[in-house]
Design an enzyme around this catalytic site. Sequence first.
Site, short mmCIF file in Angstrom:
data_model
loop_
_atom_site.label_atom_id
_atom_site.label_comp_id
_atom_site.label_asym_id
_atom_site.label_seq_id
_atom_site.Cartn_x
_atom_site.Cartn_y
_atom_site.Cartn_z
N PRO A 1 -52.02 -1.73 12.98
CA PRO A 1 -50.87 -1.27 12.19
C PRO A 1 -50.69 0.24 12.25
O PRO A 1 -51.63 0.99 12.51
CB PRO A 1 -51.23 -1.71 10.76
CG PRO A 1 -52.73 -1.74 10.75
CD PRO A 1 -53.14 -2.17 12.13
N VAL A 2 -49.46 0.68 11.99
CA VAL A 2 -49.12 2.10 11.94
C VAL A 2 -48.53 2.40 10.56
O VAL A 2 -47.66 1.67 10.08
CB VAL A 2 -48.11 2.49 13.05
CG1 VAL A 2 -47.81 3.98 13.00
CG2 VAL A 2 -48.64 2.09 14.42
N GLY B 1 -48.75 -2.93 16.42
CA GLY B 1 -48.83 -3.18 17.85
C GLY B 1 -50.16 -3.81 18.22
O GLY B 1 -50.93 -4.24 17.35
N LYS C 1 -52.16 5.68 13.14
CA LYS C 1 -52.35 4.48 13.95
C LYS C 1 -53.77 3.97 13.70
O LYS C 1 -54.75 4.58 14.13
CB LYS C 1 -52.13 4.84 15.42
CG LYS C 1 -52.02 3.68 16.39
CD LYS C 1 -51.66 4.23 17.76
CE LYS C 1 -51.53 3.13 18.79
NZ LYS C 1 -51.20 3.68 20.12
N ASP D 1 -47.28 1.29 30.65
CA ASP D 1 -46.63 0.45 29.63
C ASP D 1 -45.39 1.14 29.07
O ASP D 1 -45.17 1.15 27.86
CB ASP D 1 -47.61 0.13 28.50
CG ASP D 1 -47.15 -1.06 27.66
OD1 ASP D 1 -46.39 -1.90 28.19
OD2 ASP D 1 -47.53 -1.14 26.49
N PHE E 1 -52.73 -2.41 19.24
CA PHE E 1 -53.81 -1.56 18.73
C PHE E 1 -54.09 -1.86 17.26
O PHE E 1 -55.23 -1.92 16.82
CB PHE E 1 -53.38 -0.09 18.89
CG PHE E 1 -54.38 0.92 18.42
CD1 PHE E 1 -55.26 1.49 19.31
CD2 PHE E 1 -54.42 1.30 17.09
CE1 PHE E 1 -56.18 2.43 18.87
CE2 PHE E 1 -55.33 2.23 16.66
CZ PHE E 1 -56.22 2.80 17.55
#
Length: 723
Positions: free
Chosen positions: A419-420, A415, A434, A531, A417
């Site tokens: 990678p997860v 996302g 995260k 969001d 932010f």
Amino acid sequence: MISENASLVISSGRSIIWLANSSRVASNPVLHLLDSGNLVLVHDTSSTTEEYLWQSFDYPTDTLLPGMKIVDDNEAGVERYLTSWRSPDDPSPGEYVHRIQNRGLAQMVTLRGGMKKYRLGQWNGICYAGAQKFPSAVYKPEFVFREERMISVGEPYQSLLLVRATLDTSGAILCHTMNLRRDKWNLVTMFPLDTCDEYATCGPNCICKPDRPIRCECLKGFAPKFQKDWDLQDWSGGCTRTKPLNCNGGDGFHQVVGVKFPDMSRFWLNTSMSLGECRVECLKNCGCTAFANPFITTGSTGCLMWFDDLIDTKQLPSAYNNQHIYIRVPTSEFDFDMGLEEEKEKKRPTRLIVISIVSGVLVSAIINGSVLFVARRKRQAVKRNSEDVELPTIKMATILQATNNFSVENMIGHGGFGPVYKGYMPTGEVIAVKRMSRSSQLGLEEFGNEVMVIAKLQHRNIVRLLGCCIEEEERMLIYEYLDNKSLDYFVFDNSRRTHLTWPKLFDIIMGTARGLLYLHHDSRLKIIHRDLKTSNILLDGNLTPKISDFGLARIFEEDQSLARTKRVVGTFGYMAPEYAIDGKFSMKSDIFSLGVVVLEIISGKKNRGYEHTDHYLNLLGHAWLLWKENKIIELMDECLKNTFVENEVKRCMQVGLLCVQKFADDRPTMPSVFSMLASDGAVLPEPKQPGFFIERSSSSSGTSSPFVESGNKTITITELEAR
């Protein structure tokens, strides 16, 4: 029919399906449905309440209406209680029972299979110690006592004010009021309010604090019984004494302010003894573990003593700060605490001051004086809201081992932010990591904001933050891992979508609404998510929805209703018009996003990029056209045709359209949204035109643009960042 002996009978042919025997024989019985909802069998039309031969209010099911009573009268041999339905569409008896429990002080409990699931707390002379205070402007129940025993509780019937309480299939109590137009039920309150209301969630000798990320805390003089389990946030084993009690004058008491008292298994109650006398009496008995004045009315006396482990204790809001309990501990424990303050500090969860995290934003953002000024203001705002945020830290080496050195095979998403990754802790627990991308300036801000916001939230429909990792340049958040990824993974995939039946989709809609209701109204903080979208709704192994990604969320003051920003960050297709155009955001902007999500869930189509052969409207516009033509059911995805319940689908679509109305003032609040979704048969208001009801040219279909067309005008916005 009414039989010859004045009994009510439902039959099929010669078979009797149901029989209600009346208490007396009547020559000319009459059946009446009263305005209160009570179905009564009377001698004749002039009969009074005392002359009812039979009444339905004596046999409650899952709903308590004004005029009905929950009863526990052992002398008369009468018990009346609520029983949940087996499922939302199956009224046969379910798993839960809500009843009076008279054991010392009366309390209301919800049982599941005979075991306590929820407990409202003991009666303290004004209200149940763990629930909303009574009387209020809306609820004014009547309580009947015989000595210390509560015989009945019920709301008197008033023709001008209609209320109801329902025990739903999950065991929760939902309280609604009817509006003055008599066309809508509004959800006023519900119980449980948070995870701390689940019975004994923290185990014995603990206190549950719903506003803390580590919600379970040992009482003074106690330590975790199973430290390894405790470190993994498994608190069921509770706490045990660090030092034994000393009955020869070596014990004292630690006051805990504003609590729901522990449950009573072994106890002693005296209603005439003063608090000082109660203290002396407790010290005389080596088995006494705690004492309190159980009543909070002015000038009240009373002594309640516990003689066992302290189970199901909860920290209450400040409104209950006059309800105290005194925990017995050795006097040496007080000296021990003061003398080993440094050692205690090592044992506490690492205190995470978000200002130290967001300082990275300050360093990276120093480009010119104006940016420095803005960053400094952000830093000050973060500091005011995050002084007490606590979060466990996890070593970088542990994260590397868990994620196989952040291997590509372990990556499960990406996302704004960063990678997860999916990870496997040495304990066997599965986590989601995260990891903030070093190139993401947005991620730096999100990290600090997400810690500050989500660490204070505890709800079954909010994703759970387990900890963080902060070492050198790395910033990571560690969450519970949810097996079924995000909602969009199912909703917008033609093959996977077929695995979701309508009942399951309806549960997902209700769970998402319940989570947003908690953020807006029921949590200690008032949170605007900003969001909300299908990809930010995660699903666990049971497909229970959990709202995630709080990087853009904002905390509102109690009396604040609107805020404005020059930097609009969000996702096209879910942003409310007033936010995208003017930068104004409020609870109503989240309501708009929820409406989009509901319509996407039902249709299986994305709002942004939606295409139709007959027009170039987005999904909201298409839904609006179908609504005006009375064809709204055509919006439903074909894969639901074998499992859908038409009235539920239409109700959800109508609520979705009410949520996406163009003007924020026209949109309902979350209590109203939740009530409308849950209330079958309620008359809902007519929706008005949705926001962004525009027609794209054929060449612009599926493209994004940072402006909104309205007639011949073009409204631009300077800083609009999509995610």
